[in-house]
Structures are given as structure tokens and as C-alpha cells.
Design an enzyme around this catalytic site. Structure first.
Site, PDB file in Angstrom:
ATOM      1  N   TYR A  84       0.837  -1.197   0.000  1.00 56.38           N
ATOM      2  CA  TYR A  84       0.000   0.000   0.000  1.00 56.38           C
ATOM      3  C   TYR A  84       0.877   1.254   0.000  1.00 56.38           C
ATOM      4  O   TYR A  84       2.106   1.161  -0.069  1.00 56.38           O
ATOM      5  CB  TYR A  84      -0.986  -0.046   1.161  1.00 56.38           C
TER       6      TYR A  84
ATOM      7  N   ARG B  29       2.607  -0.846  11.015  1.00 58.07           N
ATOM      8  CA  ARG B  29       2.741  -2.179  10.403  1.00 58.07           C
ATOM      9  C   ARG B  29       3.638  -2.068   9.194  1.00 58.07           C
ATOM     10  O   ARG B  29       3.417  -1.216   8.313  1.00 58.07           O
ATOM     11  CB  ARG B  29       1.374  -2.732   9.998  1.00 58.07           C
TER      12      ARG B  29
ATOM     13  N   GLY C  14      -5.693 -12.995  13.596  1.00 56.50           N
ATOM     14  CA  GLY C  14      -6.708 -12.542  12.666  1.00 56.50           C
ATOM     15  C   GLY C  14      -7.728 -13.625  12.406  1.00 56.50           C
ATOM     16  O   GLY C  14      -8.733 -13.752  13.090  1.00 56.50           O
TER      17      GLY C  14
END
Length: 382
Positions: free
Chosen positions: A187, A235, A329
Site C-alpha cells: 500500500y 505495520r 486474525g
């Protein structure tokens, strides 16, 4: 004595009751950036189940940065109040609410995963139905067959950094106590870090110092708005098989710590179209070595993530000093009461583990009854 998994951790002025973290997980359930009761129910059950830090999924600072039209957003004040309902509920269960702030950059503008997660070559944006402007540090596509993003100008970069600060201020007003900046998985921030995705020749490209500049300036801008008593996580993709190494991550972590980052969340991969070490299926805790290396190399608190599944596995990661927090998760999707299960498997009473009384009382009562059986999820070891 409490297992380390259930020992508290103080981060600035915020105390986590245990070391169990719900990793940010996209659910693609927002409408035009706005969350709904789905998110309250989704996140609330993990707080009720005993998780110490509950992260809201990747939430976009700019509508252009949405991966899909169903991403959650925090680019305007209208989104604050629905999020406030979520943070109020999480806190009422004794957990800490966190939020991951993100921008997908050149990986924006996709269909949702269950519709193929394909890049949309032409699409209207999430905010107003206008043209969806795909942007990145350079005019280099994510992979073959993906659209080419428009290279950001230096002025646009400065404006974009400002959106992170404004989103951080909205997160504060929405009641969050932890922010994580998403600088992994290909990203936008990761794109600037990457020598493969970032082909700029100005102050934001070229050398290592230039490529980390965007990340550092985003951190500085967020810290302008984020209270000193509240921790800041980042992160990162610790390695990505496209030119970014674990040594780069250690060096970056040292710089980020000096700029007010408290925890590095250690993931990997995502900058290119291939999966990291795709020839080798991932195994239990496959990213834990990254958290350990960054923790020791940069002298910073780290969070391990990636196929952390069993209670004794998580406990050993912490006891061996390989990380300070463990993030789960999909295992928490499988069992939202994983924290309760872990406490029982480690010989710890649910009420002592900080499980809300409405659950802890009854579970303790069953344990005290002399019942010799095991819960349905019982398993020792890996």
C-alpha cells in the site's frame, strides 16, 4: 502467577490488560466509507471474548485510497459518531480500541475479494461518484495487467501527508486509544519505501533516506494530532522479496522510534503480484522471526502476526522474548472467544484473565464444579 499472555502491557498512558491483539482485518462492509452495526457486532464480540487490543480494520484517510468501494473511511467528520459507538462498547468490556489508518495507493480501485479482487480499469470513486484517481509515488503499476497510477507531485505529497494528520485527529475524537499506520502489503507508504515501486528522483525517491521520508513525515504529522499519552503502531512488511530486506526494516524501525513510534507490527510481502516465498506454504508463526530480529536490532516493542493459532504457541513467543504482543486474525474469526480458551488451556481462570463478568462468572462456575471434561476447542500443543 499469570501466564505472560495475560500479563498487562503499558504503552505510554494506555494499559493493555493482556498481550492478545485482534489484527486489523478488512470486512468490506462499509457504505461510502461509513461503518454500520455490522462493525459494532463484529468488533464487539472480540472485546467480549477477552481480547486486550481490538483493532478496527484498515480505514482510509482519503477516498482515493480505498481498496474497494466497501472500505471504511475517516476522511470526514461524518464518520466519527458511528465509530464512537464502537469504541465506547469496546472500552466498556475492558478492552482498548485501536484503528489502522491506511491508503492503498496504486493498489486501490479493486472489486471486493469474493468478486475476484480484480483491478477496476474504470470506476467511480467512493466519495462522490466522480472519477477514481489512482495515485502512487511513481507511474509504475502493481503488476502486469494492473492500471498505471498517476505519479504524485511534491505538492500533492504534502497535501496527502496532511490527510493522515486530520484522520488521526478524527480517530482521537472517535475515542480510539491506539493508532496503527499501515506501511505494509504494497500500500501507499510501502510503495514509497520500496525501491521497486518508488522510482522518483526527487527528495522522496532514490536513496534509503529519501524513500523513508514519506513514512517519517506521515508519522510526524500524525504525532502532531495524536496525544502524547497514546501509543502509535506501524505495520511494515519486514521483507518483501522485491528489494526490501530485514536490515532495511531494522534501520527503519530505529528511525520511526526516534519519531514517536512505539510498536512495530511485523508482517511481510505485498509489493508485487507474487506471494512471499510462494513455493513454500507458510507454517505456524512464520513471521515471528521478523518480529524477533526487529525487536533486538532496533530496541523497540514488536507485535508478531501470522498463523499464531495455539495458546502455548503464543505464550512461548512472549516468554522467549521474540515479541511483546501477538496479533491474531483469522484464528479469532474462527473462535472469537480464543482468549477464554487460551486462559483455560494455560490453567488460568477466565475471570482472572479479564473476561467480562457476564461470561467469566459462568465459566469459572463450570470449572469449579468438578466437571472433568474439556471444552470443545481443547487441544494441547501444535
Amino acid at each position: 502467577m499469570a501466564p505472560m499472555l495475560f500479563s498487562p502491557l503499558d504503552l505510554r498512558g494506555v494499559r493493555l490488560k493482556n498481550r492478545i491483539v485482534l489484527a486489523p482485518m478488512l470486512t468490506y462492509a462499509a457504505e461510502h466509507g461509513r461503518i454500520s452495526d455490522w462493525h459494532l457486532a463484529h468488533l464487539g464480540k472480540f472485546a467480549v471474548g477477552g481480547v486486550g487490543l481490538v483493532f478496527m480494520e484498515s480505514t482510509k484517510v482519503d477516498p482515493r485510497g480505498c481498496t474497494t468501494i466497501r472500505d471504511a473511511g475517516l476522511w470526514k467528520d461524518d464518520f466519527i459518531e458511528p465509530l464512537r459507538r464502537v469504541t465506547d462498547f469496546i472500552k466498556a468490556q475492558g478492552a482498548v480500541p485501536g484503528i489502522q489508518l491506511s491508503h492503498s495507493g496504486r493498489k486501490a480501485r479493486h472489486s471486493v475479494p469474493w468478486e475476484g479482487r480484480a483491478p477496476l480499469l474504470q470506476a467511480v470513486n467512493v466519495e462522490d461518484g466522480g472519477e477514481w484517481d489512482l495515485i502512487g509515488p511513481s507511474a509504475a503499476p502493481h503488476a502486469e495487467g494492473y492500471p498505471v497510477p498517476r505519479e504524485l507531485t511534491s505538492g500533492e505529497i504534502k497535501d496527502l501527508i496532511g490527510t493522515w494528520g486530520q484522520a488521526a485527529d478524527r480517530a482521537r475524537r472517535a475515542g480510539f486509544d491506539v493508532i496503527e499506520l499501515h506501511a505494509a502489503h504494497g500500500y501507499l507508504i510501502h510503495e514509497f519505501l520500496s525501491p521497486d515501486a518508488n522510482r522518483r528522483t526527487d527528495a522522496y525517491g532514490g536513496s534509503f533516506a529519501n524513500r523513508i521520508r514519506f513514512a517519517v513525515e506521515v508519522v510526524d504529522e500524525v504525532r502532531r494530532y495524536w496525544p502524547d499519552e497514546k501509543p502509535l503502531f506501524v505495520r511494515i512488511s519486514s521483507v518483501d522479496d522485491m528489494g526490501w530486506t530485514i536490515e532495511d526494516s531494522v534501520a527503519l524501525a530505529r528511525v520511526l522510534k526516534a519519531h514517536g513510534v512505539d510498536v512495530i507490527d511485523c508482517s511481510s510481502g505485498g509489493i508485487g503480484s507474487h506471494t512471499l516465498d510462494a513455493a513454500q506454504p507458510p507454517d505456524y508463526g512464520y513471521q515471528v522471526p521478523f518480529a524477533e530480529r526487529i525487536r533486538t536490532g532496533a530496541d523497540i516493542i514488536t507485535m508478531a502476526v501470522g498463523l499464531i493459532i495455539h495458546a502455548d504457541q503464543a505464550e512461548s513467543i512472549l516468554n522467549e522474548g521474540r515479541a511483546d504482543l501477538v496479533a491474531l486474525g483469522r484464528e479469532l474469526l474462527h473462535n472469537p472467544n480464543w482468549s477464554i480458551d487460551a486462559a483455560q488451556k494455560l490453567g488460568y481462570m477466565p475471570s482472572s484473565a479479564g473476561i467480562p463478568e457476564a461470561y467469566g462468572y459462568w465459566l469459572d462456575k463450570r470449572s469449579a464444579s468438578g466437571f472433568a471434561g474439556k471444552p470443545s476447542t481443547w487441544q494441547r500443543g501444535i
